[in-house]
Structure formats: structure tokens, C-alpha cells
Scaffold this motif. Structure first.
Motif, PDB file in Angstrom:
ATOM      1  N   GLN A 121       0.832  -1.203   0.000  1.00  0.00           N
ATOM      2  CA  GLN A 121       0.000   0.000   0.000  1.00  0.00           C
ATOM      3  C   GLN A 121       0.871   1.260   0.000  1.00  0.00           C
ATOM      4  O   GLN A 121       0.568   2.226  -0.701  1.00  0.00           O
ATOM      5  CB  GLN A 121      -0.916  -0.005   1.225  1.00  0.00           C
ATOM      6  N   LEU A 122       1.963   1.234   0.750  1.00  0.00           N
ATOM      7  CA  LEU A 122       2.872   2.375   0.766  1.00  0.00           C
ATOM      8  C   LEU A 122       3.441   2.633  -0.622  1.00  0.00           C
ATOM      9  O   LEU A 122       3.519   3.786  -1.073  1.00  0.00           O
ATOM     10  CB  LEU A 122       4.010   2.117   1.761  1.00  0.00           C
TER      11      LEU A 122
ATOM     12  N   GLY B 115      -5.553   0.914  11.765  1.00  0.00           N
ATOM     13  CA  GLY B 115      -4.850   2.129  12.170  1.00  0.00           C
ATOM     14  C   GLY B 115      -3.553   2.291  11.394  1.00  0.00           C
ATOM     15  O   GLY B 115      -3.239   3.370  10.886  1.00  0.00           O
ATOM     16  N   ILE B 116      -2.806   1.203  11.279  1.00  0.00           N
ATOM     17  CA  ILE B 116      -1.555   1.226  10.513  1.00  0.00           C
ATOM     18  C   ILE B 116      -1.843   1.488   9.041  1.00  0.00           C
ATOM     19  O   ILE B 116      -1.205   2.333   8.399  1.00  0.00           O
ATOM     20  CB  ILE B 116      -0.797  -0.102  10.693  1.00  0.00           C
ATOM     21  N   TYR B 117      -2.837   0.782   8.498  1.00  0.00           N
ATOM     22  CA  TYR B 117      -3.179   0.937   7.083  1.00  0.00           C
ATOM     23  C   TYR B 117      -3.653   2.363   6.800  1.00  0.00           C
ATOM     24  O   TYR B 117      -3.284   2.973   5.797  1.00  0.00           O
ATOM     25  CB  TYR B 117      -4.279  -0.065   6.715  1.00  0.00           C
ATOM     26  N   GLY B 118      -4.486   2.914   7.693  1.00  0.00           N
ATOM     27  CA  GLY B 118      -5.003   4.265   7.506  1.00  0.00           C
ATOM     28  C   GLY B 118      -3.902   5.308   7.550  1.00  0.00           C
ATOM     29  O   GLY B 118      -3.915   6.276   6.781  1.00  0.00           O
ATOM     30  N   ALA B 119      -2.921   5.112   8.443  1.00  0.00           N
ATOM     31  CA  ALA B 119      -1.798   6.054   8.520  1.00  0.00           C
ATOM     32  C   ALA B 119      -0.992   6.040   7.223  1.00  0.00           C
ATOM     33  O   ALA B 119      -0.582   7.095   6.721  1.00  0.00           O
ATOM     34  CB  ALA B 119      -0.895   5.691   9.699  1.00  0.00           C
TER      35      ALA B 119
ATOM     36  N   GLY C 274       1.463   9.813   0.672  1.00  0.00           N
ATOM     37  CA  GLY C 274       1.678  10.837  -0.345  1.00  0.00           C
ATOM     38  C   GLY C 274       2.750  11.827   0.074  1.00  0.00           C
ATOM     39  O   GLY C 274       3.596  12.240  -0.731  1.00  0.00           O
ATOM     40  N   ALA C 275       2.737  12.195   1.351  1.00  0.00           N
ATOM     41  CA  ALA C 275       3.754  13.118   1.847  1.00  0.00           C
ATOM     42  C   ALA C 275       5.128  12.444   1.889  1.00  0.00           C
ATOM     43  O   ALA C 275       6.151  13.074   1.602  1.00  0.00           O
ATOM     44  CB  ALA C 275       3.373  13.619   3.235  1.00  0.00           C
ATOM     45  N   VAL C 276       5.170  11.152   2.237  1.00  0.00           N
ATOM     46  CA  VAL C 276       6.437  10.407   2.197  1.00  0.00           C
ATOM     47  C   VAL C 276       6.978  10.398   0.770  1.00  0.00           C
ATOM     48  O   VAL C 276       8.189  10.505   0.541  1.00  0.00           O
ATOM     49  CB  VAL C 276       6.241   8.961   2.711  1.00  0.00           C
ATOM     50  N   GLY C 277       6.082  10.285  -0.213  1.00  0.00           N
ATOM     51  CA  GLY C 277       6.477  10.315  -1.612  1.00  0.00           C
ATOM     52  C   GLY C 277       7.178  11.606  -1.990  1.00  0.00           C
ATOM     53  O   GLY C 277       8.127  11.611  -2.789  1.00  0.00           O
ATOM     54  N   LEU C 278       6.725  12.723  -1.423  1.00  0.00           N
ATOM     55  CA  LEU C 278       7.368  14.003  -1.693  1.00  0.00           C
ATOM     56  C   LEU C 278       8.798  14.016  -1.156  1.00  0.00           C
ATOM     57  O   LEU C 278       9.716  14.527  -1.803  1.00  0.00           O
ATOM     58  CB  LEU C 278       6.559  15.142  -1.060  1.00  0.00           C
TER      59      LEU C 278
END
Length: 512
Positions: free
Chosen positions: A30-31, A149-153, A159-163
Motif C-alpha cells: 500500500q505504501l 490504524g496502521i493501514y489508515g496512517a 503521499g507526503a512520504v512520496g514528496l
């Protein structure tokens, strides 16, 4: 009610001993998918220059992925139900890795665009299979809360990690690594899933594939996503843009009619007409509209107005990620079994709206520490708190044979929301910027004054669009308070009840 719950709990099969190991590989996949939605944005200028892509065609690097992903999601969800979620998940990962390798090795424009379309198509297999695997593997109430909770985070913060990752790879290596980085993610996730995941027996939907539904939904969603994408570049009054919206409305209306009549529909209407799921799909789509617009404006603001490097820009988003993880795992997961979902989702969207509201005060000289930092913390905290129960409730109580397509609807609402957010809010910002320049450029005598007016105009455009994003988040909260009436949910009972339920309206056992 309590006797029924106890009886159902007694009948419930023992949980899969490998479920937590499986979560690691599902979360990794998912990440990767969420990263890919933003990581290429930062690399796009470098790729455009290297491959000689024209300004008119560069949007297709983003659009090709969005069209394939958004258009094929419902089909991918149904394939997961029919073919098996584990098999679909692994096939999607292998295909995504291959498409990423093709993109990283691209020698011309056509090769890059083709790889992006393939990434979108395999992502449409992978994403719904990942979420539906979680839905069928985690049935215990507390464990499900932690897993989602983990999946939702990850869904919210990826998207921000992608930046961050995109900025680092582009600045210190080159744009091709924004594609190549997917390969180790996919290989590890696929190998882990193959050896660890055991899909529950008897949860497939072996009904014949609804071909008319596949064609109508795919064409309708592609027309809708492309319509918004084209509106951003060509304007809302463009004849083709209007035609795409009309075609989308007709195709999706025909899809609903077909689904109400065929024996084995692609999207059983019971999945979306249940008020809790319908409210969640709609509110999630609206929240993503606001979030995608924000990523775009803050990226431009930090790099163009504040002069941040791509890497520094990425790290500037870290507080938002921290807020999302905290909201999802420490607030949403801990409270989901104690309070009604609407009392987490509604306030979560309102806290995020408050963060957006702070950003309407942005100026050229605004301080990161005193304005952007608290705004991003509030945004992350609110979104993380809201996303966690939304992800869980969106698939809770669905018949096992429908879990793939119900999961696909979560991704569809996010994908369509992302397309709408980028186009709609960018158009609002551009119009406000143009109007500001027209009104103020006459008073700028020197070149430096004119440049200052241009920067002020850009910030004015961003803040105008962010006002709309605030309203959209408030509307998402209103939808949650109106439609989502589930209390804290006994997921053990709901999961077991789903096995024999014919009417989804009866499924979740609600504890008030």
C-alpha cells in the motif's frame, strides 16, 4: 443480541497465526502505491527535459496513471473476489514492479507514458486486493482496529512520504530512481505475501463476470477522471471537457441501471446504498479533494515562494506525516471500539479544516515554525483520526464475496477525489492569481516590484483555493454526521454475521 454475539463468537474460526506478518507486506504494498501518486510529481521536470517531452504532453505522465488506476479499480476489485485476493495481490505486485522497471529504463516519451498506464492498471489490481485481505484476515475487534490504524496512517501519509523520497532521489540520484525504487518494495511484498498470506476459505465470489458492468464502469470513470484532468489544462468551458462530463454521467447512469438488473453485478448496489458505507465513500472522496490540492499548493509555495530545495520541501511535510500516524494509531485505533465512528470521523475532518484555515493566512514572508508547522500538525492529526475508522467501516459487514469490490470503492473515491482536487483547486488558484496580477501589476514600476507582485499573486491564488478546501472538509464532516450512524462496532459478530447475510443493511452488530 448478546446470546447471538456469543454464539457467533463461538463459531468464529481461529484467526490466522500469520496475520501480523501478512500486515507488514500488505502495508508495504500500500505504501508503494500511495508513494507513486506523488513521487513522480517531483521528478517530472527532470524526466521531461531528459526525454524531450513537450509542455502539452507532460501532464500525461500523471494522467496515464490516473486514468488506468481510477478506471480499472472496480474491475480489479471484482477480479480479487473471483480469482482470489492473495493471487491478485501477488500478480499486481509483480506487474507493478515490471511496469516500474520499464518506466525507469524509458528512452522516449511513448515508453514512459506506456509504463505509467501499466503501473495504473496493476495498481488497480493490487490496491483493492490489499484492503480486502485485511478485511477478511482481521476479524477480532481490537486487532482489526490496530491493523486498520496502521493501514489508515499509510494511506493518509504515504503521499507526503512520496514528496520526501521523490525529492531525495531526484536531487541526489536522478528521476529514473523514482521508478526503480518501486522494484524492491514490490519484490519483498510479493515474496512475503506468497509465503505468509493464507486467504480464508470460502470467501471468493465465483459468479460470472459482469462484462457490461466492466465496460460501462471503466469508460464512465475514465471519462470522469479525464474530464477533470482536461479541465485543469484546457478550462471548464472547453467543448471536449464538457463532452467528457456528459459522457461520464450517461455511462455511470447506465452502469447503475445495469447493476440493478443483472444476476451477478460487478458492483452490487447493496455495497453502496448502505448509509454508513455510502457516507464514508462520499466523505473520503471530499477529504481527498482537499488534501491533494493542499499537497500541490504547499509544494509550489515552499519551492517557488520560499526557495526550498526538493529535499527540504519533502522534509517540511514530516509534521503532517507524524500527525497522521498519531491520529490513526493513537486516537482512531484506541477509540474506535469505544465511541461511534462519526465522533471520530466528523471531529477529525473539522480539526483538519482548522489546519487548512490557518493556511489561509499564508503570505510571502510567513514563518514555517509559527504558521505552516501547526497547520500541518492539525491537518495530519485530523486526517489520521478520520481515515482510520473510515477504512475499517468501509469494509465492515460486507459479505465476504463482496469485500474486493467494497475495497475498490474506497480506492475509487480516493482516486476520483484526487483528480477532482488537483483540477478544481488548481483552476480556482490560477483564476485568483490572474485577477490579482491584473489588478496590481499597474502599480509596479520596476522589475523587482513586478516579480514581487507575481509572487504575491501566487500566494493569493493558493489561499483562495485553500478557503474552498476548508469548506470541502466541513462538508465532509457534515456528511459523516448525517449518514454515518454506526456506533462502536463489535467486529467479531459483524464478521461472522456477514457469512450468511443476504442483506448488508442487517450486518454490523452495533453497540451503543
Amino acid at each position: 443480541m448478546s446470546e447471538t454475539v456469543q454464539a457467533n463468537a463461538a463459531k468464529a474460526p481461529a484467526p490466522d497465526s500469520n496475520r501480523w506478518k501478512a500486515l507488514v507486506f500488505i502495508a508495504l504494498a500500500q505504501l508503494m502505491v500511495v508513494l507513486d501518486a506523488t513521487i513522480v510529481n517531483i521528478a517530472l521536470p527532470s524526466a521531461q527535459q531528459d526525454l524531450g517531452i513537450s509542455d502539452g504532453n507532460r501532464q500525461w505522465v500523471i494522467t496515464a496513471y490516473a486514468l488506468a488506476f481510477g478506471g480499472l479499480l472496480l474491475f480489479g476489485g471484482r477480479i480479487a473476489d473471483l480469482w482470489g485476493r492473495k493471487r491478485t495481490f501477488v500478480a499486481g505486485l509483480i506487474g507493478f514492479a515490471g511496469a516500474s522497471a520499464l518506466g525507469g529504463a524509458a528512452t522516449n516519451e511513448a515508453m514512459l507514458l506506456g509504463s505509467r498506464a501499466l503501473q495504473g492498471a496493476f495498481g488497480a489490481l493490487l490496491a483493492p486486493a490489499a484492503l480486502s485481505l485485511l478485511a477478511v484476515m482481521f476479524t477480532d475487534s481490537k486487532e482489526r482496529a490496530k491493523a486498520f490504524g496502521i493501514y489508515g496512517a499509510i494511506a493518509g501519509g504515504g503521499g507526503a512520504v512520496g514528496l520526501i523520497l521523490g525529492g531525495f532521489l531526484t536531487e541526489y540520484l536522478n528521476w529514473r530512481w523514482t521508478f526503480f525504487v518501486n522494484i524492491p518494495f514490490a519484490v519483498v511484498a510479493a515474496a512475503g505475501a506468497y509465503f505468509v498470506i493464507r486467504e480464508p476459505v470460502g470467501s471468493r465470489n465465483r459468479s460470472p463476470l459482469d462484462i457490461p458492468g466492466v465496460v460501462l464502469s471503466t469508460l464512465g470513470l475514465v471519462s470522469l477522471v479525464y474530464g477533470f484532468t482536461r479541465a485543469e489544462s484546457e478550462g471548464w468551458s472547453d467543448t471536449t471537457t464538457i463532452g467528457l462530463f456528459v459522457a461520464s454521467a450517461l455511462l455511470l447512469a447506465a452502469f447503475v441501471v445495469v447493476e440493478s438488473k443483472v444476476k451477478a453485478p460487478l458492483l452490487p448496489l447493496r455495497v453502496i446504498t448502505e448509509r454508513n458505507r455510502g457516507g464514508i465513500y462520499l466523505s473520503l472522496g471530499l477529504a481527498i479533494i482537499a488534501m491533494f490540492g493542499l499537497f500541490l499548493f504547499l509544494t509550489y509555495y515552499l519551492q517557488i515562494v520560499k526557495g526550498y530545495t526538493p529535499v527540504k520541501t519533502g522534509f517540511a511535510f514530516l509534521p503532517m506525516i507524524a500527525g497522521m500516524i498519531t491520529g490513526s494509531t493513537q486516537i482512531g485505533a484506541r477509540l474506535m471500539n469505544r465511541v461511534p465512528a462519526r465522533l471520530l470521523m466528523g471531529p477529525g475532518f473539522l480539526v483538519a479544516a482548522l489546519g487548512m484555515l490557518l493556511l489561509t493566512r499564508m503570505e510571502i514572508g510567513s514563518s514555517y515554525a509559527t504558521l505552516l508547522l501547526p497547520a500541518m500538525l492539525l491537518l495530519g492529526l485530523g486526517m489520521g483520526t478520520a481515515f482510520m475508522p473510515a477504512m475499517s467501516l468501509a469494509t465492515l459487514g460486507v459479505e465476504p464475496r463482496d469485500s474486493g469490490v467494497a475495497s475498490a470503492m474506497v480506492n475509487t473515491s480516493q482516486q476520483v477525489g484526487g483528480a477532482i482536487g488537483t483540477a478544481l483547486l488548481n483552476t480556482i488558484a490560477a483564476s485568483a492569481t490572474t485577477a490579482y496580477v491584473k489588478d496590481h501589476i499597474g502599480g509596479a514600476a520596476t522589475q523587482s516590484q513586478q516579480q514581487l507582485v507575481q509572487l504575491q499573486a501566487q500566494v493569493h491564488g493558493y489561499t483562495n483555493a485553500i478557503w474552498f478546501a476548508v469548506g470541502i472538509l466541513v462538508a465532509a464532516a457534515a456528511i459523516v454526521f448525517t449518514f454515518v450512524n454506526a456506533g462502536s462496532v463489535d467486529m467479531n459478530a459483524a464478521s461472522e454475521s456477514a457469512d450468511g447475510a443476504e442483506d448488508d443493511l442487517k450486518v454490523p452488530v452495533i453497540a451503543h
